[in-house]
Structure formats: C-alpha cells, structure tokens
Motif scaffolding. Sequence first.
Motif, PDB file in Angstrom:
ATOM      1  N   ARG A   1       2.448   1.693  -3.468  1.00  0.00           N
ATOM      2  CA  ARG A   1       1.496   2.207  -4.466  1.00  0.00           C
ATOM      3  C   ARG A   1       1.265   3.705  -4.283  1.00  0.00           C
ATOM      4  O   ARG A   1       1.228   4.468  -5.261  1.00  0.00           O
TER       5      ARG A   1
ATOM      6  N   GLU B   1       4.316   5.636  -5.475  1.00  0.00           N
ATOM      7  CA  GLU B   1       4.379   5.693  -6.942  1.00  0.00           C
ATOM      8  C   GLU B   1       3.375   6.719  -7.479  1.00  0.00           C
ATOM      9  O   GLU B   1       3.693   7.501  -8.393  1.00  0.00           O
ATOM     10  N   ARG B   2       2.170   6.727  -6.920  1.00  0.00           N
ATOM     11  CA  ARG B   2       1.179   7.720  -7.368  1.00  0.00           C
ATOM     12  C   ARG B   2       1.661   9.137  -7.080  1.00  0.00           C
ATOM     13  O   ARG B   2       1.474  10.057  -7.895  1.00  0.00           O
TER      14      ARG B   2
ATOM     15  N   SER C   1       0.826  -1.207   0.000  1.00  0.00           N
ATOM     16  CA  SER C   1       0.000   0.000   0.000  1.00  0.00           C
ATOM     17  C   SER C   1       0.863   1.261   0.000  1.00  0.00           C
ATOM     18  O   SER C   1       0.591   2.222  -0.738  1.00  0.00           O
TER      19      SER C   1
END
Length: 701
Positions: A354, A357-358, A351
């Motif tokens: 992710r 990366e966003r 989590s």
Amino acid sequence: MRVGFGVLGPVVAWDADAGGRAIALKGPRHREVLARLIVARRRVVPVSRLIEDLWAEPPPGAVGAVRTFVAALRRALEPQRPPRTPARLLVTEGPGYALRADPDAVDAWRFERDVAAAATLPPDGALPRLEEALSRWRGPAYAEFADEGWARGERSRLAELRLHAVERQAEARLALGRAAEAVPDLEAHLAEHPWREGAWRALALALYRTGRQGDALAVLRRARSLLVEQLGVDPGPELRRLETDILGQAPHLDPAAARGGAAAQVWADATAAYDRAVASGARTRLESTAALLRDLSMTGGGGLLTARRQRVTAVAAAEELGDPELTARVIGAYDVPAIWTRLDDPEQAASIVRTAERTLAALAAGSGPVGHDAIRARLLATIAVESRGGRSERGRQAARQAEEIARRLDDPGLLAFALNGVFMQSFERAGLAPRRDATGAELIALAARHGLVAFEVLGHLIRLQARGALGDFAAADRHAAAAERLGERHERPLVGVFTAWYRALRLAATGRAAEAVVEVADEAVAETTDQAVVETADQAAAEATDRAAAEVADEAAVEAAYRDAAARLDGAGMPGLERGLPQLALLCLRVERGRPAPTDADLDWGPYAPWARPLVLLAQDRRAEAAAALREVPEPPRDLLLEALWCLTGQAAIAVGDRETIARAHAALTPAAAELAGAGSGLLTLGPVSRHLADLAEALR
C-alpha cells in the motif's frame, strides 16, 4: 513408537513417545549386538562378522544364537509389530542386519551433528549447540564394551571429538566475554587430559581475562613443567607466545578486542563516527537503516524477524516526512532476494504494498522529483515480490513494468531485483517450471558477472526447484551444491535450510533400490532349535525377496530426512515456510505411495488444513464429511505448491466421487503433465503429474 538409542555411556534404548521410558534389552549379548549395529551407522553387518565380534571362539550354533538375539531385540524395539511382518528398524539385508535408526535417534549421532554445526556458527550460536551436545554424555562411550575390538576405534573417535567440543565450548565462552564460566570446566578437563596444549592456553587466557594474571602465568608454568618433565618436549609456540603476551599485558588480550578482533573495532569506530557526524533526525539515517536491515535479514533467525519488523517502521517513518523520493529509496533499499512464495507476514507485506502504491502515485503526480525511473522500478519490483501468491493482476503487471525499466536502464542490480519479482509472479497456472528455469539461469549469469552474490544464490535455488520439477535431479544437485558453496563463503545460513529440504525431496522422489529382506525367515529360525528347520529357513532366507519391507525402510528413511529438514526451520525466521510444511510433506509422501493420511489430532496443518482435511477424514472412514470438506476447499494459491495442492484435491475428489472437482483438477494440472507434482517447490512431491492425470481421467469415464 519412536525409539531412541544411547551409547554415550552404557548402551540403552528408550521409547521417545513415552517420555523416554527405558526399553528392556535383555542380556549383555543383546546389547552388544545392538551396539555393534549402531557402530555400523545404518550399514549392513554380516552375520559372520557379528559372530567374530561377539565371540573369540564361536560356539556351535552361533548363527542361531545371533538370530535369537536379533529376534528378541526386534520384539523389544517394535513391540506392536504383528508377528511375521517385516521389521522396520532392525532389518535383515543380504547377508546380515542393519539398524535403520533415524539420524536423530542415536545420541552419538546427534552429538556429532551438533559439534559439526557449531563449527560453522559464530560464538553466540556455537555455544548453545556445544552445551547441548556435551550434555548428552552419561559416561564413556559404549562403556560396557571398552575392551571389545569392534568398539575401540569408535570409542576413541568419539572421545577425541568430545575433548575437541569441550575446548571449542571454552573458546566460545571466551569470545563472548564469559571467561569465568570457562575456568572450572577447563580445570576439570585438564585434570583428566593434561597433554592438551590448546586447553592449557584457553585456561590461562580465561584466568587472565578474569583479572588473575598471576594464576594465568602459574598455569602456563605448570603446563611447561608437565610437558618437559613427563614428555621431554617444550611447549608449543602458541603457549610460549601467550606467556610473553601476558607478561607484557598485550592489548589484544583484552576481552572486548578479542570478541571481534579488527572487524569489531572497525565496526565500533565507524558506528561511533556515524553517530557523531550524522544528526539523529537526519533523513539519511533512514536510508542507512534500510540498507542495514537488508543485510540483517540475510542472517536468518532473529535477524530476519527483526529486519522484517523494523522495515515497516522505517518505511512508515519515511512516509511521515512527506518526501516520496525518500520513501521510495527506503522501500527499494530492502531488495532482499525471496525464494519462497508464501508470505511470512501477509499484513506487513500488504502494508508495504500500500505504501509503495501511494509513493508511486505521489511521484507520478509531481509531488516528488520526476523522471526517477530506477526508483519507480524498485517500487514496482517491491510490489511484485510482496504480492506473491495472490490472484491480482497487479502483481504480474508490476513485475513486467519493473523488468522493462531495468532492461532499458541496463542496471544489473535493478534487473536482478526485477527478475525476482518476475519469478514470484510466474504461477498464474501450473506447468511453468521451464519459464522459471530460464529466469533462474538469467539471474545466475547476471549476478555472477556483476558480483551480486545474494541474487546468484537465488538463481541457483530457483533452478534447483525448476530442474526438480522437470525430474532433472542431476542438474538440481549441481545447483544445490553451488548454492551451498556460495552460502558458506558469504555467510548465508538460510541456504542450508532449502538444500536440506531439497535432499529430503530428492530421496522421496528417487528412493532406493529395493533389496532382499528376510526377517520372516530369521524369526522362524530364532523360534526353533530344530537343525533341519534352521537349514531350510536359511535356504529360504537366501532366496527370499521382500520388496514390501524395503519400501517400508525407504519410507522411514524419507520421513527421517524430512524430520531433519524440519528441524532446520526451527528458529530460521521463516514462519510462512515453517508452519504446516513438515506435515504437508509427509502427507504428500503417504498419498504418493497409496497410503492413508495421518490422523493424529494434534497435527498442525497450518495454512494447508483445507487441502489436508478431506484426506484425513477419508482415512478415518468419514466419507460424507470428507465430501463436505472437499466442497469447502478453495483453489490453491498461485505459488510453488500449486500443482501439489491440486493433486491432493484431485485424489480426495476421486475418493468421494466428486466429478466436478475431478474435472477442475484435471484441467488445472494438464499443463504440468511433464512435471513432478510439487517438486517445483524444492521441498516435497507427489510423483509424476501424469499419473495423477491418468487417475483423474479414469475417474471421469
């Protein structure tokens, strides 16, 4: 059978595997021999010394009598041991005997360990350890041997340590605001030991904090009277000062202030001011929370688990606000040094990756401020650390990018975090201990120059692992000691977990020199009264060398060290390290020494089950099932146990004749030919990789 021993009261023994069932120790002389060996703390007691301690005037045949007592004790303590096979617990070494009990097998040893551990803990951690330690006492230590000279010093030492523990327990209760609980124990304590001024002080303070100021002053007057009238001395300065403080109702006697002193007051004032000054919805609260969670994580245990859980919540809250820069700062603030390469919570880590990366994508797209290289580097380092153990190229790419940015910016803290990511991504193949050693060396130098204590500890632990992999235990010892010094000075309790495991590994890797062991001759003497046979057996005993028995004793010592290390994982807050590791360590020990895997059905192998299962099936003579299980074994994760798991795979493949897997294991392990398998973890080993390579090569011929 695991045997426990009790000396904090009458001397007893019990079967720990049978719910504590008592073991019959026969007569008082048998118990005295056992007690004398326990006092020696695993050291050898010569037969001549035993005779001196047992009898004021030794009778004829005293040597034979001692051997008879020992033989009877061995039968009681190891009832399933085949006749004429070496004992593992009560062993013969050189001129005498030693009891090779596990460190946690004797109640007095556990008591001492708990009291020593409590001395390093804050009150909320110390109190349960002290309560558990004191609960082990069933009466005076070595109760039935109170008049024996050999027991006198040990009894006095343990009694003094118990008095100290009672007083430390009272102090912990006072510090935690539980003064009322301290009063009855202190009153009973002083009834038996009225000369202990520290206990009088604690009792008076406990009474004062429960609103009994008059009783507190009466206690101090009673202490003064006893000391003056019976010893002819005045109370010490602490008692006199406490009386003055109680009369003046000094503010520092207030329980709330006492629980934390000046530091607690500073914390209370600062947090109260923060709450007043910073609005509850302010974004800066998220950044402050992230920094606090970083510090909380380093306390280990529940603090680490809470920090990990709340970190995800804080990151999600930041992302919901739609501010990529804020989200990046909240993610990057949690630059907690990581040494173990298996994730504690893979879902949480995924989590975080992710979200990172966003956030990187949002910053690059221009929805956040442009040019914040340091923020980007922290996100990249986070991705590298939280992607550890995987096979994706992204983690290694992120580590390289973070390191490049940090070096360009010449930011020490950022570079230290980036190097942690580099370390976590340095397992793409076996045999990379030298590279990790260099990373650790740079971390130590960088962190020492810039006061980055947490990363300095990390550097020492990395080098401990790497030097262990290379068989340089002298250097690994130095790094273990350096890490422990820093951990103690800066309150990093998890350091001791890793160094305890390292010491178990070191014992497994280096062992002890085999010594002459002569139990068989001893038992021959014990079973006959023929003097000629006694003399012959004595001569044989003096010359015999039983290497097998020494190896058994060594293995028992290693297993005990691993059990002690495993106990430190309990409550440490590192499930990714804890689950299955003790079982794996002992499996590696057995395989390295050519012994079959344990077959207990209730063993929890955790994530290592695929690699253990073929060996367990082989130990059960289920070769076809083992071969099938081996075909299902995945490639080992790219982490600190890479070489160890390949060695286990290779040994199973040799046993079932799986040439394809043998070839794969040989190819994977070849780059690590100069290393000790698994020792790079700092936790366990299967011996030299070169030996496994030789076995694999032989199987391929």
